[in-house]
Design an enzyme around this catalytic site. Structure first.
Site, short mmCIF file in Angstrom:
data_model
loop_
_atom_site.label_atom_id
_atom_site.label_comp_id
_atom_site.label_asym_id
_atom_site.label_seq_id
_atom_site.Cartn_x
_atom_site.Cartn_y
_atom_site.Cartn_z
N ALA A 83 0.81 -1.23 0.00
CA ALA A 83 0.00 0.00 0.00
C ALA A 83 0.84 1.27 0.00
O ALA A 83 0.28 2.36 -0.06
CB ALA A 83 -0.90 0.00 1.23
N ASN B 149 1.25 -3.03 8.21
CA ASN B 149 2.15 -3.53 7.15
C ASN B 149 2.99 -2.40 6.59
O ASN B 149 4.17 -2.58 6.30
CB ASN B 149 1.33 -4.17 6.03
CG ASN B 149 0.68 -5.44 6.49
OD1 ASN B 149 1.34 -6.45 6.65
ND2 ASN B 149 -0.62 -5.41 6.74
N HIS C 35 -1.50 7.57 4.06
CA HIS C 35 -0.16 7.24 4.56
C HIS C 35 0.76 8.42 4.29
O HIS C 35 0.91 8.85 3.14
CB HIS C 35 0.39 6.01 3.82
CG HIS C 35 -0.50 4.81 3.92
ND1 HIS C 35 -0.72 4.14 5.10
CD2 HIS C 35 -1.23 4.16 2.99
CE1 HIS C 35 -1.53 3.12 4.89
NE2 HIS C 35 -1.87 3.11 3.62
N1 LIG Z 1 1.95 -4.82 2.56
C1 LIG Z 1 0.86 -4.08 2.60
O1 LIG Z 1 0.89 -2.86 2.33
C2 LIG Z 1 -0.44 -4.69 2.97
C3 LIG Z 1 -0.52 -5.99 3.42
N2 LIG Z 1 -1.73 -6.53 3.79
C4 LIG Z 1 -1.75 -7.88 4.34
O2 LIG Z 1 -2.19 -8.80 3.35
C5 LIG Z 1 -2.82 -9.92 3.98
C6 LIG Z 1 -4.11 -10.31 3.24
O3 LIG Z 1 -5.00 -9.21 3.20
P1 LIG Z 1 -6.52 -9.35 2.70
O4 LIG Z 1 -6.58 -10.11 1.43
O5 LIG Z 1 -7.11 -8.00 2.78
O6 LIG Z 1 -7.12 -10.27 3.86
P2 LIG Z 1 -8.44 -11.16 3.84
O7 LIG Z 1 -8.76 -11.42 5.28
O8 LIG Z 1 -9.49 -10.57 2.97
O9 LIG Z 1 -7.99 -12.55 3.15
C7 LIG Z 1 -7.06 -13.43 3.70
C8 LIG Z 1 -7.10 -14.75 2.93
O10 LIG Z 1 -6.00 -15.57 3.35
C9 LIG Z 1 -6.48 -16.84 3.79
N3 LIG Z 1 -5.61 -17.30 4.89
C10 LIG Z 1 -5.52 -16.79 6.14
N4 LIG Z 1 -4.56 -17.44 6.84
C11 LIG Z 1 -4.04 -18.36 6.00
C12 LIG Z 1 -3.03 -19.35 6.13
N5 LIG Z 1 -2.36 -19.50 7.28
N6 LIG Z 1 -2.76 -20.13 5.07
C13 LIG Z 1 -3.43 -19.98 3.91
N7 LIG Z 1 -4.39 -19.05 3.72
C14 LIG Z 1 -4.70 -18.26 4.76
C15 LIG Z 1 -7.91 -16.60 4.22
O11 LIG Z 1 -8.65 -17.79 4.17
C16 LIG Z 1 -8.35 -15.58 3.15
O12 LIG Z 1 -8.67 -16.27 1.97
C17 LIG Z 1 -3.04 -9.50 5.45
O13 LIG Z 1 -2.05 -10.10 6.24
C18 LIG Z 1 -2.80 -8.03 5.47
O14 LIG Z 1 -2.28 -7.61 6.71
C19 LIG Z 1 -2.89 -5.82 3.63
C20 LIG Z 1 -2.84 -4.53 3.18
C21 LIG Z 1 -1.62 -3.84 2.85
O1 LIG Z 2 -3.46 0.76 3.67
C1 LIG Z 2 -3.40 -0.48 3.69
O2 LIG Z 2 -3.69 -1.19 2.72
C2 LIG Z 2 -2.97 -1.30 4.87
C3 LIG Z 2 -2.23 -0.61 5.88
O3 LIG Z 2 -2.38 0.53 6.16
C4 LIG Z 2 -1.26 -1.38 6.62
O4 LIG Z 2 -1.43 -2.59 6.73
O5 LIG Z 2 -0.29 -0.76 7.06
#
Ligand SMILES: NC(=O)C1=CN([C@@H]2O[C@H](COP(=O)(O)OP(=O)(O)OC[C@H]3O[C@@H](n4cnc5c(N)ncnc54)[C@H](O)[C@@H]3O)[C@@H](O)[C@H]2O)C=CC1
Ligand SMILES: O=C([O-])CC(=O)C(=O)O
Length: 266
Positions: free
Chosen positions: A123, A189, A219
């Site tokens: 993000a 994150n 951000h």
């Molecule tokens: N780097 C960045 O800027 C960002 C990173 N993220 C991270 O990305 C990740 C996913 O985000 P979203 O798709 O919005 O979440 P979400 O909750 O919509 O989807 C998560 C998916 O992963 C699956 N899952 C959960 N634990 C699992 C495991 N141990 N093994 C296999 N599958 C598993 C769930 O069943 C679901 O399908 C989160 O950890 C979030 O913190 C989110 C936003 C920004």
């Molecule tokens: O903006 C986003 O997608 C998520 C975010 O702030 C974070 O995880 O730090």
């Protein structure tokens, strides 16, 4: 053709498959989710990536690339074993790497498997500039995250702060990126990514706001060092499927996969 296995089929995973469904250079072969989510994932995957299988683990498959879009547990559960087998990986749940020792473990697994793990910018932008600035020496990196109150639901701010009735921007956390990531794993994150590219988790300063005056995930980064300085403000539109996640995260995964799959990388 890049053969990809993906961990997770939530807001990010579905968004990524939607955007890549007509890219002839990227094929999703396996989508990995926990047992309890398999039926749900199968119905989504059957329309977005009909050739992909839904599994609970990678098994004997050997994709060109394994990408994590799942959450913090997926790193220990799937990414580290894949790296040890020599499978290149990408990770989006960067907040997980605030857990002591996990970055080193990830690096050691990639070294042992003679492969590489790429931490995606997600993000936030300017990770290229920040990590280049680190080479010359950084003095300070300050990150301010501002999200609508509903993005802080089910976090440690939900309770001490009456999120549904906030009328002004309210600081819900101030401290190091390490503490931010520990307390707000799904919202930190960006703080963790900035730390790993810049001054580290203990020296990156973080302030988080629940702000009823914004509809986006805002951000703001201010960095100073030998290179000079920069200020960056990103107003990320949240995904309808998960207000904690900005749409740019999906686009950053699509970009990263495209850069591996296509002849030109940027
Ligand atoms: N780097 C960045 O800027 C960002 C990173 N993220 C991270 O990305 C990740 C996913 O985000 P979203 O798709 O919005 O979440 P979400 O909750 O919509 O989807 C998560 C998916 O992963 C699956 N899952 C959960 N634990 C699992 C495991 N141990 N093994 C296999 N599958 C598993 C769930 O069943 C679901 O399908 C989160 O950890 C979030 O913190 C989110 C936003 C920004
Ligand atoms: O903006 C986003 O997608 C998520 C975010 O702030 C974070 O995880 O730090």
């Amino acid at each position: 053709m890049l053969h990809v296995s993906m961990i997770g089929c939530g807001a990010i995973g579905v968004g990524v498959m939607e955007l890549l469904k007509s890219d002839p250079e990227v094929a999703f072969d396996v989508v990995i989710v926990p047992e309890a989510n398999m039926a749900n994932a199968r119905s989504v995957v059957s329309s977005l990536a009909p050739k992909a299988r839904v599994e609970t683990r990678l098994g004997e498959d050997r994709p060109d690339l394994l990408i994590e879009c799942a959450g913090h547990h997926a790193i220990e559960e799937h990414i580290i074993p894949a790296l040890l087998r020599g499978i290149p990986c990408m990770v989006v749940s960067i907040g997980a790497l605030s857990e002591p020792g996990l970055v080193e473990k990830l690096e050691a697994a990639a070294r042992e498997g003679k492969t590489q793990v790429q931490l995606l910018s997600g993000a936030i932008g300017a990770i290229d500039a920040l990590s280049a600035a680190r080479v010359g020496g950084l003095e300070s990196v300050v990150y301010t995250g501002r999200k609508p109150p509903n993005a802080w639901k089910d976090t440690p701010a939900d309770g001490p702060f009456d999120l549904a009735n906030l009328s002004v921007a309210t600081v819900i956390f101030e401290g190091s990126a390490r503490e931010a990531a520990r307390l707000y794993p799904k919202n930190a994150n960006v703080a963790a990514t900035l730390s790993l590219a810049g001054l580290g988790l203990d020296h990156t300063q973080v302030r988080l706001y629940a702000d009823p005056g914004v509809t986006e995930n805002v951000h703001h980064v201010e960095a100073k060092g030998e290179f000079g300085g920069f200020e960056l403000t990103m107003r990320g539109k949240p995904l309808a499927a998960n207000p904690k996640t900005s749409a740019l995260t999906v686009f950053s995964v699509v970009r990263a996969l495209g850069n591996r799959a296509h002849a030109l990388s940027i």
